[in-house]
Scaffold this motif. Structure first.
Motif, PDB file in Angstrom:
ATOM      1  N   ARG A  18       0.833  -1.204   0.000  1.00 16.72           N
ATOM      2  CA  ARG A  18       0.000   0.000   0.000  1.00 16.72           C
ATOM      3  C   ARG A  18       0.871   1.259   0.000  1.00 16.72           C
ATOM      4  O   ARG A  18       0.552   2.243  -0.652  1.00 16.72           O
ATOM      5  N   GLY A  19       1.995   1.220   0.731  1.00 12.18           N
ATOM      6  CA  GLY A  19       2.906   2.362   0.762  1.00 12.18           C
ATOM      7  C   GLY A  19       3.460   2.687  -0.617  1.00 12.18           C
ATOM      8  O   GLY A  19       3.583   3.855  -1.000  1.00 12.18           O
ATOM      9  N   GLU A  20       3.796   1.653  -1.385  1.00  6.87           N
ATOM     10  CA  GLU A  20       4.289   1.871  -2.753  1.00  6.87           C
ATOM     11  C   GLU A  20       3.211   2.505  -3.622  1.00  6.87           C
ATOM     12  O   GLU A  20       3.486   3.417  -4.412  1.00  6.87           O
ATOM     13  N   SER A  21       1.977   2.062  -3.467  1.00  7.05           N
ATOM     14  CA  SER A  21       0.876   2.643  -4.238  1.00  7.05           C
ATOM     15  C   SER A  21       0.630   4.094  -3.846  1.00  7.05           C
ATOM     16  O   SER A  21       0.404   4.949  -4.702  1.00  7.05           O
ATOM     17  N   ILE A  22       0.680   4.370  -2.552  1.00 10.02           N
ATOM     18  CA  ILE A  22       0.481   5.742  -2.064  1.00 10.02           C
ATOM     19  C   ILE A  22       1.611   6.649  -2.550  1.00 10.02           C
ATOM     20  O   ILE A  22       1.375   7.806  -2.919  1.00 10.02           O
ATOM     21  N   THR A  23       2.837   6.128  -2.590  1.00  3.24           N
ATOM     22  CA  THR A  23       3.961   6.902  -3.117  1.00  3.24           C
ATOM     23  C   THR A  23       3.690   7.308  -4.556  1.00  3.24           C
ATOM     24  O   THR A  23       3.871   8.473  -4.937  1.00  3.24           O
ATOM     25  N   GLU A  24       3.258   6.361  -5.360  1.00  2.00           N
ATOM     26  CA  GLU A  24       2.976   6.647  -6.767  1.00  2.00           C
ATOM     27  C   GLU A  24       1.861   7.690  -6.900  1.00  2.00           C
ATOM     28  O   GLU A  24       1.967   8.622  -7.697  1.00  2.00           O
ATOM     29  N   LEU A  25       0.822   7.563  -6.093  1.00  8.52           N
ATOM     30  CA  LEU A  25      -0.261   8.549  -6.122  1.00  8.52           C
ATOM     31  C   LEU A  25       0.227   9.935  -5.700  1.00  8.52           C
ATOM     32  O   LEU A  25      -0.135  10.942  -6.312  1.00  8.52           O
ATOM     33  N   PHE A  83       5.768  14.524 -12.213  1.00  9.17           N
ATOM     34  CA  PHE A  83       6.646  13.359 -12.188  1.00  9.17           C
ATOM     35  C   PHE A  83       6.003  12.158 -12.869  1.00  9.17           C
ATOM     36  O   PHE A  83       4.787  12.014 -12.874  1.00  9.17           O
ATOM     37  N   GLN A  84       6.870  11.305 -13.388  1.00  7.81           N
ATOM     38  CA  GLN A  84       6.445  10.035 -13.961  1.00  7.81           C
ATOM     39  C   GLN A  84       7.235   8.923 -13.278  1.00  7.81           C
ATOM     40  O   GLN A  84       8.362   8.616 -13.669  1.00  7.81           O
ATOM     41  N   PRO A  85       6.652   8.317 -12.229  1.00  4.28           N
ATOM     42  CA  PRO A  85       7.367   7.266 -11.514  1.00  4.28           C
ATOM     43  C   PRO A  85       7.262   5.914 -12.214  1.00  4.28           C
ATOM     44  O   PRO A  85       6.224   5.587 -12.799  1.00  4.28           O
ATOM     45  N   GLY A  86       8.347   5.175 -12.161  1.00  4.24           N
ATOM     46  CA  GLY A  86       8.362   3.804 -12.658  1.00  4.24           C
ATOM     47  C   GLY A  86       8.735   2.879 -11.514  1.00  4.24           C
ATOM     48  O   GLY A  86       9.833   3.000 -10.954  1.00  4.24           O
ATOM     49  N   PHE A  87       7.828   1.980 -11.157  1.00  6.09           N
ATOM     50  CA  PHE A  87       8.082   1.055 -10.059  1.00  6.09           C
ATOM     51  C   PHE A  87       9.053  -0.022 -10.523  1.00  6.09           C
ATOM     52  O   PHE A  87       8.870  -0.622 -11.578  1.00  6.09           O
ATOM     53  N   LEU A  88      10.092  -0.266  -9.743  1.00  2.75           N
ATOM     54  CA  LEU A  88      11.125  -1.222 -10.119  1.00  2.75           C
ATOM     55  C   LEU A  88      10.910  -2.608  -9.525  1.00  2.75           C
ATOM     56  O   LEU A  88      11.583  -3.553  -9.926  1.00  2.75           O
ATOM     57  N   GLY A  89      10.023  -2.736  -8.565  1.00  8.87           N
ATOM     58  CA  GLY A  89       9.749  -4.049  -8.000  1.00  8.87           C
ATOM     59  C   GLY A  89      10.756  -4.462  -6.941  1.00  8.87           C
ATOM     60  O   GLY A  89      11.619  -3.685  -6.527  1.00  8.87           O
ATOM     61  N   ASP A  90      10.647  -5.703  -6.534  1.00  8.52           N
ATOM     62  CA  ASP A  90      11.474  -6.221  -5.443  1.00  8.52           C
ATOM     63  C   ASP A  90      12.883  -6.609  -5.868  1.00  8.52           C
ATOM     64  O   ASP A  90      13.685  -7.014  -5.054  1.00  8.52           O
ATOM     65  N   LYS A  91      13.201  -6.508  -7.123  1.00  2.97           N
ATOM     66  CA  LYS A  91      14.498  -6.960  -7.620  1.00  2.97           C
ATOM     67  C   LYS A  91      15.632  -5.980  -7.301  1.00  2.97           C
ATOM     68  O   LYS A  91      16.783  -6.329  -7.345  1.00  2.97           O
ATOM     69  N   TRP A  92      15.298  -4.743  -6.973  1.00  2.00           N
ATOM     70  CA  TRP A  92      16.306  -3.727  -6.679  1.00  2.00           C
ATOM     71  C   TRP A  92      16.449  -3.612  -5.168  1.00  2.00           C
ATOM     72  O   TRP A  92      15.480  -3.311  -4.481  1.00  2.00           O
ATOM     73  N   PRO A  93      17.647  -3.801  -4.631  1.00  2.00           N
ATOM     74  CA  PRO A  93      17.799  -3.800  -3.172  1.00  2.00           C
ATOM     75  C   PRO A  93      17.683  -2.419  -2.525  1.00  2.00           C
ATOM     76  O   PRO A  93      17.317  -2.321  -1.370  1.00  2.00           O
ATOM     77  N   SER A  94      17.961  -1.356  -3.262  1.00  2.00           N
ATOM     78  CA  SER A  94      18.030  -0.037  -2.639  1.00  2.00           C
ATOM     79  C   SER A  94      16.921   0.911  -3.041  1.00  2.00           C
ATOM     80  O   SER A  94      16.622   1.844  -2.307  1.00  2.00           O
ATOM     81  N   ILE A  95      16.353   0.715  -4.203  1.00  2.00           N
ATOM     82  CA  ILE A  95      15.373   1.679  -4.696  1.00  2.00           C
ATOM     83  C   ILE A  95      14.091   0.983  -5.150  1.00  2.00           C
ATOM     84  O   ILE A  95      14.115  -0.144  -5.614  1.00  2.00           O
ATOM     85  N   ASP A  96      13.001   1.699  -4.965  1.00  2.00           N
ATOM     86  CA  ASP A  96      11.691   1.190  -5.367  1.00  2.00           C
ATOM     87  C   ASP A  96      11.187   1.865  -6.640  1.00  2.00           C
ATOM     88  O   ASP A  96      10.448   1.258  -7.403  1.00  2.00           O
ATOM     89  N   PHE A  97      11.569   3.136  -6.837  1.00  2.00           N
ATOM     90  CA  PHE A  97      11.079   3.887  -7.990  1.00  2.00           C
ATOM     91  C   PHE A  97      12.207   4.640  -8.692  1.00  2.00           C
ATOM     92  O   PHE A  97      13.083   5.216  -8.039  1.00  2.00           O
TER      93      PHE A  97
END
Length: 161
Positions: A12-19, A32-46
């Motif tokens: 939910r936090g990731e969704s709220i960040t995007e909103l 801004f145009q955020p792109g979610f990177l998923g769980d594969k990136w250890p340090s960044i989400d967007f």
């Protein structure tokens, strides 16, 4: 059960960040145009690109930290959980990096920069004055745009020309 609640809170936090980053009630279109990177990136989400900048696509990186910790009338900070190792990873990424703390119950988002000079230690608080309001979205847009204005956008040569 607690782990499942943490996963739902994080999702939910990731969704709220995007909103929050795409809020544009005060603008012609989202800044801004955020792109979610998923769980594969250890340090960044967007990975987040700036809109409304001519000739360039400036960007920054975000790590989202969602929490259900209480915010009271006397609170001045949002409590978040990071690690020293996580902050060190963000400091090694070239370009602007930020932590967005999301207070999941209220769906409010707050931002804190992780930049040169930030101590290499866990960050546990984000000031409530850093809420991603329209005014702070504009400040963030200007800050990142100015960073890339003072930095070379592309290499001037390559072995692979």
């Amino acid at each position: 059960m607690a782990t499942q609640l943490q996963e739902i809170t994080g999702f939910r936090g990731e969704s709220i960040t995007e909103l929050a980053l795409t809020e544009f009630s005060e603008f012609v279109r989202p800044l801004f145009q955020p792109g979610f990177l998923g769980d594969k990136w250890p340090s960044i989400d967007f990975y987040v690109e700036l809109n409304l900048v001519r000739g360039k696509r400036p960007y920054f990186f975000v790590q989202t930290k969602a929490t259900r910790s209480r915010i009271t009338a006397r609170s001045t900070n949002l409590s978040v959980t990071t690690t020293k190792k996580g902050i060190e990873r963000l400091l090694r990424i070239p370009g602007p990096t930020y932590i967005i703390g999301v207070h999941e119950p209220s769906k409010r988002a707050f931002i804190r920069s992780v930049h040169a000079g930030v101590p290499r230690q866990a960050i546990t608080r984000i000031p409530l004055e850093n809420e991603l309001t329209s005014a702070n979205l504009r400040l963030l847009h200007t800050e990142v745009k100015n960073f890339w204005k003072s930095s070379s956008h592309k290499p001037t040569e390559s072995h692979f020309s």
